[in-house]
Scaffold this motif. Sequence first.
Motif: not given
Ligand code: G1P
Length: 258
Positions: A78, A98, A101, A139-140, A159-160, A172-174, A176, A198, A221
């Motif tokens: 990302l 994103l 989401d 998630y983050g 992150e994760k 964190i949801i998509g 920002y 990341q 969501r």
């Molecule tokens: C990404 C971000 C993550 C966030 C998430 C939300 O992860 O890296 O920090 O919490 O989106 O959907 P991914 O879903 O691409 O693994």
Amino acid sequence: MDKPLIQHGVEEACAAGVRDMIIVTGRGKYAIEDHFDVAYELEALLQKKGDGKQLATVQAITEMGDFFYVRQNMPLGLGHAVLRTMDLVGEEPFAVILSDDVIDSKVPVLRQMIDVYERYSADSVLAIQRVPREHVSRYGIIKGKKIAEGVYEVLDMVEKPKPAKAPSDLAIIGRYILSPAIFPALQATRPGAGGEIQLTDAIRTLVARERVIGYEFEGERYDAGNKLGFLMANITFALKDPELSPGLRDFLARERKR
Ligand code: G1P
């Protein structure tokens, strides 16, 4: 339900007052560019058929904004995708959506976030949501100091993380809002979780210098990146559609009795 996920993202940005839409795309995804472009053949056909309603629907897609495309030639994460937009974004704050989401809310989440951005004189705002502890590794996760109901000053993030190492259950949801300082931060970011660049790792380097706010948005969501979430999002939106809802309700009631 009746439109691609990415259109939900564009509609949300448009409803929040954003005009310039930068879509980070990749090899073979031409359908995205075509989708937001003028559809001459289809429009001519609908005009000929006298289908004004469908014609308006098709035309509205193109009118939602000015579209720019950037290709991410390798799926390096990302953070890498966001970095691709640096020259187009320039020295302005910008938003990242994103589209997988999907959020069903009265006020578009990005609009809610812009209000928070202004009210708290923030440099960046992250949409956050409480998640079950066993899900934090998807998630983050932020470490925050609560400053008002649903509003956190972000002190750190990871992150994760494994559940035992997570600083909280605030994910964190998509969505920002980011300051342009994120670009040099991303350039300096080495691959992290999953070997990817990341976004979370870059934002965490900003918290010492900038005001990063975590905001628990109002809305439901759905993670349309997984099959069950995708189905639930479709059903939610279909149940709001006056044409589809009666038939779908009957079907769901029937299935429930089985
Ligand atoms: C990404 C971000 C993550 C966030 C998430 C939300 O992860 O890296 O920090 O919490 O989106 O959907 P991914 O879903 O691409 O693994």
